[in-house]
Write a protein that holds these residues in place. Sequence first.
Motif, PDB file in Angstrom:
ATOM      1  N   ALA A  81       0.834  -1.202   0.000  1.00  0.00           N
ATOM      2  CA  ALA A  81       0.000   0.000   0.000  1.00  0.00           C
ATOM      3  C   ALA A  81       0.869   1.252   0.000  1.00  0.00           C
ATOM      4  O   ALA A  81       0.573   2.223  -0.711  1.00  0.00           O
ATOM      5  CB  ALA A  81      -0.938  -0.008   1.205  1.00  0.00           C
ATOM      6  N   LYS A  82       1.930   1.240   0.792  1.00  0.00           N
ATOM      7  CA  LYS A  82       2.859   2.383   0.816  1.00  0.00           C
ATOM      8  C   LYS A  82       3.500   2.588  -0.551  1.00  0.00           C
ATOM      9  O   LYS A  82       3.608   3.722  -1.029  1.00  0.00           O
ATOM     10  CB  LYS A  82       3.948   2.168   1.869  1.00  0.00           C
ATOM     11  N   LEU A  83       3.925   1.501  -1.158  1.00  0.00           N
ATOM     12  CA  LEU A  83       4.565   1.587  -2.474  1.00  0.00           C
ATOM     13  C   LEU A  83       3.594   2.139  -3.512  1.00  0.00           C
ATOM     14  O   LEU A  83       3.961   2.986  -4.334  1.00  0.00           O
ATOM     15  CB  LEU A  83       5.089   0.216  -2.897  1.00  0.00           C
ATOM     16  N   ASP A  84       2.354   1.686  -3.468  1.00  0.00           N
ATOM     17  CA  ASP A  84       1.339   2.208  -4.392  1.00  0.00           C
ATOM     18  C   ASP A  84       1.154   3.715  -4.202  1.00  0.00           C
ATOM     19  O   ASP A  84       1.048   4.463  -5.180  1.00  0.00           O
ATOM     20  CB  ASP A  84      -0.002   1.497  -4.187  1.00  0.00           C
ATOM     21  N   ARG A  85       1.113   4.143  -2.970  1.00  0.00           N
ATOM     22  CA  ARG A  85       0.927   5.583  -2.686  1.00  0.00           C
ATOM     23  C   ARG A  85       2.116   6.387  -3.183  1.00  0.00           C
ATOM     24  O   ARG A  85       1.947   7.462  -3.773  1.00  0.00           O
ATOM     25  CB  ARG A  85       0.725   5.782  -1.170  1.00  0.00           C
ATOM     26  N   ILE A  86       3.326   5.896  -2.987  1.00  0.00           N
ATOM     27  CA  ILE A  86       4.524   6.603  -3.461  1.00  0.00           C
ATOM     28  C   ILE A  86       4.526   6.684  -4.983  1.00  0.00           C
ATOM     29  O   ILE A  86       4.861   7.722  -5.562  1.00  0.00           O
ATOM     30  CB  ILE A  86       5.796   5.918  -2.919  1.00  0.00           C
ATOM     31  N   GLN A  87       4.113   5.614  -5.642  1.00  0.00           N
ATOM     32  CA  GLN A  87       4.035   5.636  -7.100  1.00  0.00           C
ATOM     33  C   GLN A  87       3.027   6.686  -7.579  1.00  0.00           C
ATOM     34  O   GLN A  87       3.269   7.382  -8.566  1.00  0.00           O
ATOM     35  CB  GLN A  87       3.649   4.257  -7.645  1.00  0.00           C
ATOM     36  N   GLN A  88       1.907   6.794  -6.890  1.00  0.00           N
ATOM     37  CA  GLN A  88       0.914   7.807  -7.246  1.00  0.00           C
ATOM     38  C   GLN A  88       1.482   9.215  -7.083  1.00  0.00           C
ATOM     39  O   GLN A  88       1.270  10.088  -7.933  1.00  0.00           O
ATOM     40  CB  GLN A  88      -0.338   7.654  -6.377  1.00  0.00           C
ATOM     41  N   ILE A  89       2.187   9.439  -5.991  1.00  0.00           N
ATOM     42  CA  ILE A  89       2.773  10.762  -5.748  1.00  0.00           C
ATOM     43  C   ILE A  89       3.811  11.082  -6.811  1.00  0.00           C
ATOM     44  O   ILE A  89       3.820  12.182  -7.378  1.00  0.00           O
ATOM     45  CB  ILE A  89       3.392  10.838  -4.335  1.00  0.00           C
ATOM     46  N   LEU A  90       4.677  10.117  -7.096  1.00  0.00           N
ATOM     47  CA  LEU A  90       5.720  10.352  -8.100  1.00  0.00           C
ATOM     48  C   LEU A  90       5.125  10.573  -9.488  1.00  0.00           C
ATOM     49  O   LEU A  90       5.653  11.360 -10.269  1.00  0.00           O
ATOM     50  CB  LEU A  90       6.710   9.183  -8.126  1.00  0.00           C
ATOM     51  N   ALA A  91       4.043   9.910  -9.801  1.00  0.00           N
ATOM     52  CA  ALA A  91       3.404  10.086 -11.112  1.00  0.00           C
ATOM     53  C   ALA A  91       2.817  11.484 -11.242  1.00  0.00           C
ATOM     54  O   ALA A  91       2.788  12.053 -12.345  1.00  0.00           O
ATOM     55  CB  ALA A  91       2.317   9.033 -11.319  1.00  0.00           C
ATOM     56  N   ASP A 145       6.028  16.720 -11.236  1.00  0.00           N
ATOM     57  CA  ASP A 145       6.751  17.039 -12.469  1.00  0.00           C
ATOM     58  C   ASP A 145       8.246  17.090 -12.164  1.00  0.00           C
ATOM     59  O   ASP A 145       8.757  18.097 -11.673  1.00  0.00           O
ATOM     60  CB  ASP A 145       6.267  18.378 -13.033  1.00  0.00           C
ATOM     61  N   MET A 146       8.924  15.959 -12.409  1.00  0.00           N
ATOM     62  CA  MET A 146      10.380  15.907 -12.233  1.00  0.00           C
ATOM     63  C   MET A 146      10.951  14.900 -13.217  1.00  0.00           C
ATOM     64  O   MET A 146      10.214  14.132 -13.845  1.00  0.00           O
ATOM     65  CB  MET A 146      10.764  15.579 -10.783  1.00  0.00           C
ATOM     66  N   ASP A 147      12.250  14.883 -13.313  1.00  0.00           N
ATOM     67  CA  ASP A 147      12.961  14.012 -14.233  1.00  0.00           C
ATOM     68  C   ASP A 147      12.611  12.547 -13.952  1.00  0.00           C
ATOM     69  O   ASP A 147      12.575  12.118 -12.799  1.00  0.00           O
ATOM     70  CB  ASP A 147      14.477  14.254 -14.075  1.00  0.00           C
ATOM     71  N   GLU A 148      12.355  11.792 -15.011  1.00  0.00           N
ATOM     72  CA  GLU A 148      11.973  10.384 -14.866  1.00  0.00           C
ATOM     73  C   GLU A 148      13.077   9.549 -14.219  1.00  0.00           C
ATOM     74  O   GLU A 148      12.802   8.649 -13.441  1.00  0.00           O
ATOM     75  CB  GLU A 148      11.596   9.793 -16.236  1.00  0.00           C
ATOM     76  N   ASP A 149      14.325   9.838 -14.529  1.00  0.00           N
ATOM     77  CA  ASP A 149      15.435   9.098 -13.911  1.00  0.00           C
ATOM     78  C   ASP A 149      15.469   9.340 -12.401  1.00  0.00           C
ATOM     79  O   ASP A 149      15.738   8.423 -11.621  1.00  0.00           O
ATOM     80  CB  ASP A 149      16.770   9.498 -14.539  1.00  0.00           C
ATOM     81  N   TYR A 150      15.181  10.574 -11.990  1.00  0.00           N
ATOM     82  CA  TYR A 150      15.169  10.915 -10.570  1.00  0.00           C
ATOM     83  C   TYR A 150      14.019  10.161  -9.863  1.00  0.00           C
ATOM     84  O   TYR A 150      14.192   9.632  -8.777  1.00  0.00           O
ATOM     85  CB  TYR A 150      15.035  12.426 -10.386  1.00  0.00           C
ATOM     86  N   LYS A 151      12.858  10.111 -10.525  1.00  0.00           N
ATOM     87  CA  LYS A 151      11.721   9.357  -9.981  1.00  0.00           C
ATOM     88  C   LYS A 151      12.091   7.882  -9.820  1.00  0.00           C
ATOM     89  O   LYS A 151      11.783   7.252  -8.810  1.00  0.00           O
ATOM     90  CB  LYS A 151      10.498   9.474 -10.894  1.00  0.00           C
ATOM     91  N   PHE A 152      12.771   7.359 -10.832  1.00  0.00           N
ATOM     92  CA  PHE A 152      13.177   5.952 -10.797  1.00  0.00           C
ATOM     93  C   PHE A 152      14.126   5.689  -9.632  1.00  0.00           C
ATOM     94  O   PHE A 152      14.001   4.679  -8.939  1.00  0.00           O
ATOM     95  CB  PHE A 152      13.827   5.566 -12.137  1.00  0.00           C
ATOM     96  N   ASP A 153      15.077   6.600  -9.423  1.00  0.00           N
ATOM     97  CA  ASP A 153      16.013   6.451  -8.300  1.00  0.00           C
ATOM     98  C   ASP A 153      15.277   6.475  -6.959  1.00  0.00           C
ATOM     99  O   ASP A 153      15.572   5.674  -6.057  1.00  0.00           O
ATOM    100  CB  ASP A 153      17.076   7.558  -8.326  1.00  0.00           C
ATOM    101  N   ILE A 154      14.343   7.392  -6.824  1.00  0.00           N
ATOM    102  CA  ILE A 154      13.555   7.468  -5.582  1.00  0.00           C
ATOM    103  C   ILE A 154      12.796   6.164  -5.363  1.00  0.00           C
ATOM    104  O   ILE A 154      12.800   5.599  -4.266  1.00  0.00           O
ATOM    105  CB  ILE A 154      12.589   8.674  -5.610  1.00  0.00           C
ATOM    106  N   LEU A 155      12.153   5.688  -6.398  1.00  0.00           N
ATOM    107  CA  LEU A 155      11.377   4.450  -6.300  1.00  0.00           C
ATOM    108  C   LEU A 155      12.273   3.261  -5.941  1.00  0.00           C
ATOM    109  O   LEU A 155      11.901   2.421  -5.116  1.00  0.00           O
ATOM    110  CB  LEU A 155      10.631   4.212  -7.609  1.00  0.00           C
ATOM    111  N   ASN A 156      13.451   3.191  -6.532  1.00  0.00           N
ATOM    112  CA  ASN A 156      14.401   2.119  -6.209  1.00  0.00           C
ATOM    113  C   ASN A 156      14.800   2.156  -4.745  1.00  0.00           C
ATOM    114  O   ASN A 156      14.860   1.118  -4.086  1.00  0.00           O
ATOM    115  CB  ASN A 156      15.656   2.238  -7.077  1.00  0.00           C
ATOM    116  N   GLN A 157      15.083   3.349  -4.236  1.00  0.00           N
ATOM    117  CA  GLN A 157      15.466   3.476  -2.827  1.00  0.00           C
ATOM    118  C   GLN A 157      14.325   3.042  -1.900  1.00  0.00           C
ATOM    119  O   GLN A 157      14.548   2.371  -0.891  1.00  0.00           O
ATOM    120  CB  GLN A 157      15.885   4.914  -2.527  1.00  0.00           C
TER     121      GLN A 157
END
Length: 135
Positions: free
Chosen positions: A104-114, A117-129
């Motif tokens: 549930a936390k991961l789903d919420r973080i994905q929604q926030i990141l989506a 408006d920021m660089d996709e690579d930066y979003k990917f790094d955040i999601l990986n962490q």
Amino acid sequence: MNMENTFNQTSQPDAEPAAVHNTIFSPTAAEPDMSYIIRKIDQIMADSQYIRDALAQLEHAEGAAAMAIGNIVENRENTNQRMIELLQKLLDNLKPQQLDTDVAKLDRIQQILAAVDMDEDYKFDILNQVIQRLF
């Protein structure tokens, strides 16, 4: 006491408590609720009169009659166990299904990141962490 009388006395509906006979769901009920299922489980577990009756009959029974009484009690216990298993499954199906909190936390973080408006690579790094910390 002969075997036919023993069987008839043990298998008569009047000889058994109503709690056991009422374990069948009403055809008019759309779906049993949790309290109904819990009451039925409690009734089955509390019903031991048939065992006391069978033990009383065993005092006077011999041979095949004693075996028949034993078989009746054993089959009754098997039926009760299966009924409790069925009621437990129904109870489990009625419990609210919750997502795993990490998912549930991961789903919420994905929604926030989506939505950000920021660089996709930066979003990917955040999601990986986040994934590494959660799992």
